[in-house]
Design a protein around this motif. Sequence first.
Motif, short mmCIF file in Angstrom:
data_model
loop_
_atom_site.label_atom_id
_atom_site.label_comp_id
_atom_site.label_asym_id
_atom_site.label_seq_id
_atom_site.Cartn_x
_atom_site.Cartn_y
_atom_site.Cartn_z
N THR A 229 112.40 34.96 -33.91
CA THR A 229 112.91 36.46 -33.88
C THR A 229 113.12 37.18 -35.32
N VAL A 230 113.66 36.41 -36.22
CA VAL A 230 114.15 37.09 -37.40
C VAL A 230 112.91 36.87 -38.49
N PRO A 231 112.18 37.72 -39.06
CA PRO A 231 111.11 37.38 -39.83
C PRO A 231 111.32 36.85 -41.06
N PHE A 232 112.38 36.89 -42.06
CA PHE A 232 112.76 36.45 -43.22
C PHE A 232 113.12 35.03 -42.99
N LEU A 233 113.49 34.66 -41.66
CA LEU A 233 113.66 33.29 -41.51
C LEU A 233 112.59 32.26 -40.83
N ARG A 234 111.39 32.98 -40.90
CA ARG A 234 110.33 32.33 -40.30
C ARG A 234 109.88 30.78 -41.18
N TRP A 235 110.22 31.02 -42.49
CA TRP A 235 109.67 29.68 -43.18
C TRP A 235 110.72 28.51 -42.88
N LEU A 236 111.89 28.74 -42.17
CA LEU A 236 112.91 27.87 -41.85
C LEU A 236 112.74 27.25 -40.22
N ALA A 237 111.88 28.14 -39.77
CA ALA A 237 111.62 27.84 -38.02
C ALA A 237 110.87 26.63 -37.91
N PHE A 238 111.32 25.44 -38.40
CA PHE A 238 110.43 24.00 -38.36
C PHE A 238 110.11 23.50 -36.98
N LEU A 239 111.14 23.82 -35.82
CA LEU A 239 111.18 23.51 -34.83
C LEU A 239 110.42 24.64 -33.78
N ALA A 240 110.45 25.65 -34.14
CA ALA A 240 110.14 26.81 -33.32
C ALA A 240 108.69 26.80 -32.77
N PRO A 241 108.35 26.94 -31.40
CA PRO A 241 106.86 26.70 -31.08
C PRO A 241 106.12 27.87 -31.53
N ARG A 242 106.62 29.08 -31.88
CA ARG A 242 105.84 30.10 -32.33
C ARG A 242 106.30 30.73 -33.77
N SER A 243 105.48 31.08 -34.62
CA SER A 243 105.55 31.37 -36.18
C SER A 243 105.90 32.89 -36.03
N GLY A 244 105.56 33.69 -34.96
CA GLY A 244 105.73 35.09 -35.32
C GLY A 244 104.51 35.45 -35.59
N GLU A 245 103.57 34.99 -36.11
CA GLU A 245 102.12 35.37 -36.25
C GLU A 245 100.90 35.07 -35.19
N GLY A 246 99.99 35.80 -35.45
CA GLY A 246 98.88 35.62 -34.42
C GLY A 246 97.73 36.81 -34.69
N PRO A 247 96.90 36.76 -33.72
CA PRO A 247 95.69 37.68 -34.01
C PRO A 247 96.11 39.12 -34.23
N GLN A 248 95.51 39.87 -35.15
CA GLN A 248 95.81 41.20 -35.36
C GLN A 248 97.77 41.17 -35.69
N GLY A 249 98.32 40.05 -36.28
CA GLY A 249 99.62 40.01 -36.54
C GLY A 249 100.69 40.00 -35.52
N VAL A 250 100.09 39.77 -34.34
CA VAL A 250 101.16 39.58 -32.99
C VAL A 250 100.70 38.23 -32.27
N PRO A 251 101.54 37.34 -32.02
CA PRO A 251 101.11 36.23 -31.13
C PRO A 251 100.69 36.65 -29.69
N ILE A 252 99.97 35.70 -29.30
CA ILE A 252 99.44 36.08 -27.79
C ILE A 252 99.76 34.62 -26.98
N ASN A 253 100.41 34.94 -25.89
CA ASN A 253 101.07 34.16 -24.73
C ASN A 253 99.73 33.71 -23.84
N ARG A 254 99.17 34.77 -23.34
CA ARG A 254 98.15 34.49 -22.14
C ARG A 254 97.11 35.28 -22.88
N THR A 255 95.76 34.45 -22.70
CA THR A 255 94.38 35.12 -23.38
C THR A 255 93.77 35.58 -22.07
N ALA A 256 92.68 36.44 -22.37
CA ALA A 256 91.84 36.94 -21.48
C ALA A 256 91.05 35.92 -20.71
#
Length: 398
Positions: A229-256
């Motif tokens: 949730t907090v961008p500047f803490l992403r480098w510490l999120a070692f247990l989080a399933p999502r990094s906050g990154e993804g295609p076009q800068g946004v993660p994807i939950n459900r693909t086409a």
Amino acid sequence: MSPLDADPAAAAAADRDNGLRSPRLVARVGMLLGVCITVCFVTGLLSHWIQHPPAWFYWPSRPVWLYQTTQGLHVITGVVTIPLLLIKLQLVYPKLFARPLIGTPARAVERASIAVLVSSTIFQLLTGLLNTAQWYPWKFFFTTTHYAMSFVVVASILVHIAVKLPIIQRALGSPVESTAPIGTIDSTADTQRTASESAPGPGVVSRRMLLRSTVAVGALAALAFAGQTVPFLRWLAFLAPRSGEGPQGVPINRTASAAGVLESARSPDYRLTISNGNVTKELTLDELRAMPQHERDLPIACVEGWSATGTWSGVRVRDLVALVDGDREHDVRFISLEAGLYGVSTLPANIADDPLSLVALRLHGEELIIDHGYPCRLIAPNRPGVLQTKWLTRIEIR
């Protein structure tokens, strides 16, 4: 009355013998646990009501980061609850098997509330944690079950607190390292003697040290997930399933592909239908692109706890409503090419009329990729990602 209640000296000896299992320490860990569960419960109610709104419920469109914050808190406090609960159970588990198992009616109520409390809390935390990873090894519908079980957890906590309130009050009213009978007020001399008697020897963990360690473990658990949730803490999120990154800068939950819309979304015959009673208008993708385009910086926040801010551009929802002479005080329903539970979402009138709400065609200056909802998708402020409907095919003014 138990022998310990009748004999203060015996109570003090028992407290010393308990060591790290002293009621003073247990009460303080329980207080931390209660704060986390309370925040998690309240933010969870908000999340459920936003997705399944009661008739009386109102949710504002601004500030745009409000849902991002409440859902982030929901997941973070839920994660922090896990180590706190494990520590609390470790401190009290001998009492869970103390004799008599049933005893007086009050004790029977207490035992039953503890059984319900422990089992329901473990269920909530386990299923909630698996939900953050989008793994559902069960057949029940997670959302409604999780919502209903939260009331069971809270009700059992309230019963447990009511039964234990006198002990909790006395335990919190005395120093955590004290060995005096619970509920007494130590004199200065007694306090100094208590500190001397309770000081741990070499290699021995004190109650205060364990309490501080509990807080540290909770903080570490929070940091391990907060980066979603907090961008500047992403480098510490070692247990989080999502990094906050993804295609076009946004993660994807459900693909086409998973939604089964690869062909229909790319069809040259694609039309976006806008309906207001008997008034209907169909727009091609080129006609949507020819309408006035607006750019907005909006977060997309999912119930799993992750969020990311994107620069979206497209046509304002209010402009599309105006094309069919729609009433701006009516809710607007969005229908996806995807069939199923979340193929339809309703945008409340106050959010639909907000100029920030878009039918987006582009993300970060690029045309939407198909997994982000090409040819167009809804993006509105202060909404769960699951309601930001992708692969739009129809808009209805209700």
